[in-house]
Design a protein around this motif. Structure first.
Motif, PDB file in Angstrom:
ATOM      1  N   GLU A  75       0.836  -1.195   0.000  1.00  0.00           N
ATOM      2  CA  GLU A  75       0.000   0.000   0.000  1.00  0.00           C
ATOM      3  C   GLU A  75       0.868   1.241   0.000  1.00  0.00           C
ATOM      4  O   GLU A  75       1.862   1.324   0.736  1.00  0.00           O
ATOM      5  CB  GLU A  75      -0.928   0.003   1.214  1.00  0.00           C
ATOM      6  CG  GLU A  75      -1.982  -1.108   1.172  1.00  0.00           C
ATOM      7  CD  GLU A  75      -2.932  -1.023   2.357  1.00  0.00           C
ATOM      8  OE1 GLU A  75      -2.628  -0.259   3.302  1.00  0.00           O
ATOM      9  OE2 GLU A  75      -3.966  -1.725   2.330  1.00  0.00           O
ATOM     10  N   ILE A  77       0.603   5.619  -0.055  1.00  0.00           N
ATOM     11  CA  ILE A  77      -0.220   6.819   0.104  1.00  0.00           C
ATOM     12  C   ILE A  77       0.340   7.907  -0.806  1.00  0.00           C
ATOM     13  O   ILE A  77       1.512   8.273  -0.703  1.00  0.00           O
ATOM     14  CB  ILE A  77      -0.236   7.299   1.569  1.00  0.00           C
ATOM     15  CG1 ILE A  77      -0.789   6.190   2.471  1.00  0.00           C
ATOM     16  CG2 ILE A  77      -1.069   8.565   1.712  1.00  0.00           C
ATOM     17  CD1 ILE A  77      -0.759   6.544   3.945  1.00  0.00           C
ATOM     18  N   THR A  78      -0.487   8.396  -1.702  1.00  0.00           N
ATOM     19  CA  THR A  78      -0.046   9.413  -2.658  1.00  0.00           C
ATOM     20  C   THR A  78      -0.001  10.791  -2.010  1.00  0.00           C
ATOM     21  O   THR A  78      -0.360  10.962  -0.843  1.00  0.00           O
ATOM     22  CB  THR A  78      -0.983   9.437  -3.868  1.00  0.00           C
ATOM     23  OG1 THR A  78      -2.310   9.774  -3.435  1.00  0.00           O
ATOM     24  CG2 THR A  78      -1.024   8.081  -4.542  1.00  0.00           C
ATOM     25  N   ASN A  81      -3.207  12.076  -0.602  1.00  0.00           N
ATOM     26  CA  ASN A  81      -3.776  11.228   0.446  1.00  0.00           C
ATOM     27  C   ASN A  81      -4.719  10.153  -0.109  1.00  0.00           C
ATOM     28  O   ASN A  81      -5.748   9.843   0.498  1.00  0.00           O
ATOM     29  CB  ASN A  81      -4.512  12.070   1.494  1.00  0.00           C
ATOM     30  CG  ASN A  81      -3.594  13.023   2.222  1.00  0.00           C
ATOM     31  OD1 ASN A  81      -2.434  12.706   2.485  1.00  0.00           O
ATOM     32  ND2 ASN A  81      -4.096  14.221   2.540  1.00  0.00           N
ATOM     33  N   MET A  83      -5.062   6.161  -1.014  1.00  0.00           N
ATOM     34  CA  MET A  83      -4.425   4.879  -0.712  1.00  0.00           C
ATOM     35  C   MET A  83      -4.552   3.952  -1.922  1.00  0.00           C
ATOM     36  O   MET A  83      -5.655   3.663  -2.383  1.00  0.00           O
ATOM     37  CB  MET A  83      -5.080   4.237   0.502  1.00  0.00           C
ATOM     38  CG  MET A  83      -4.440   2.921   0.920  1.00  0.00           C
ATOM     39  SD  MET A  83      -2.850   3.159   1.726  1.00  0.00           S
ATOM     40  CE  MET A  83      -3.375   3.889   3.266  1.00  0.00           C
ATOM     41  N   GLY A 124       4.831   8.106  -3.561  1.00  0.00           N
ATOM     42  CA  GLY A 124       4.225   8.972  -2.543  1.00  0.00           C
ATOM     43  C   GLY A 124       4.393  10.446  -2.830  1.00  0.00           C
ATOM     44  O   GLY A 124       3.697  11.280  -2.235  1.00  0.00           O
TER      45      GLY A 124
END
Length: 349
Positions: A75, A77-78, A81, A83, A124
């Motif tokens: 997973e 998180i960009t 925000n 996922m 990210g």
């Protein structure tokens, strides 16, 4: 004798063991490191090699071919925000066997962890839209970072590919609605632009048609004016035959239009037979006058001499007669007097 046999057998066994420990066969695509008392001394390339038994030994057996390493799903998180779940593959190749054997422990695990951490770092720092549309850029950044980090290990990372990027289900549905709204917006814009262009083309067509109509009316007016001028000149010269010709032509055209009219309410009442015959006689007289030679040329005109033209009959007042509202009045012929007639039409003696 027995002791001698045992000694021979022992020597043969030791010779076989010595040969087995001394001869090393390295297959193609592999390299072996050789250690002497635990210290690296040389590298065995593909082929047949001899080492000193009990003094030297093979330390590491390294695969020198390009290998594929799966990156498990993780997973991320960009920057905005979101996922997402990401997985990929890494292609690497060992170029320096001693470094790959002695500079890092568990080479594959080290490359895998290095790729996963840099994958979270690179992805990210991007928005979700960039993440979904710029996979080539992500692959290039990851390749640069991971290859630089694995260079001291004698490893060359040749390629890193992102296999799948999976946003959450609700986010996918929102993206679908957004895409549909954008497509509807583009469709509405295209329709509006098409209608605008159609309106412009229609206006230009109407303007061109109006200009053509005006030009046609101008040409028609010029033709009418020219015809009127010629008729006026003919009347001024005393040629009443032209007047009779035009009146008779208009009269026949009016009768023809009434005869072919699709309107069933048009009622064509019978006219006097003498009126029709008189109109035909008037046309015949016009043709006769046009073909008659000029009296001044001495050719003669039948011996009767010039005849006086009858004045035009005054128009009948409206409402006189049963068919005055729906029937065009007949055109009386303009002819000379009959032989032996008396009155104002008689030819002077």
């Amino acid at each position: 004798m027995m002791e001698t046999s045992i000694l021979v057998v022992t020597l043969v066994v030791l010779a076989i063991v010595f040969i087995v420990l001394s001869v090393k066969l390295v297959p193609q695509g592999w390299e072996f490191t050789v250690e002497r008392f635990g210290q690296y001394t040389k590298t065995l390339t593909p082929g047949l090699h001899l080492i000193v038994p009990f003094v030297e030994r093979v330390g590491q057996k390294l695969n020198m071919m390009e290998q594929v390493l799966d990156v498990p799903e993780q997973e991320v998180i960009t920057r905005d925000n979101a996922m997402v779940k990401v997985d990929g593959v890494v292609f690497y190749q060992v170029h320096d066997a001693p470094k790959a054997a002695y500079e890092v422990r568990q080479l594959e695990l080290a490359i895998l962890n290095l790729t996963m951490t840099n994958l979270r770092t690179v992805m990210g720092s991007m928005d979700l839209d960039e993440l979904l549309s710029q996979r080539d850029q992500i692959n290039a950044q990851l390749l640069t970072v991971v290859d630089l980090a694995t260079n001291p290990w004698g490893v060359k990372v040749t390629r890193i590919e992102i296999k799948d990027i999976s946003p959450p289900r609700d986010l996918v549905e929102s993206m679908g609605r957004q895409m549909k709204a954008e497509r509807d917006k583009r469709a509405a814009i295209l329709v509006a632009q098409g209608e605008k262009q159609a309106t412009i083309l229609e206006a230009e067509g109407r303007r061109e048609a109006a200009w053509r109509d005006a030009e046609a009316r101008e040409r028609l007016a010029e033709a009418e004016a020219r015809a009127t001028t010629l008729v006026s000149e003919a009347i001024g010269a005393g040629g009443m035959g032209a007047v009779n010709y035009f009146i008779a032509q208009k009269y026949v055209e009016a009768l023809q239009s009434l005869a072919v009219a699709p309107n069933q309410k048009v009622l064509l009442l019978p006219m006097e037979t003498t009126g029709v015959l008189g109109s035909l006689a008037g046309i015949a007289e016009i043709a006769k006058e046009a073909l008659r030679p000029d009296p001044s040329g001495g050719g003669g005109g039948g011996g009767d001499g010039p005849r006086r033209r009858a004045p035009s009959a005054p128009p009948a007042p409206p409402g006189t007669g049963a068919a005055s509202a729906s029937v065009m009045p007949s055109i009386p012929p303009i002819t000379g007097p009959e032989p032996g007639a008396t009155g104002p039409w008689a030819t002077p003696s």
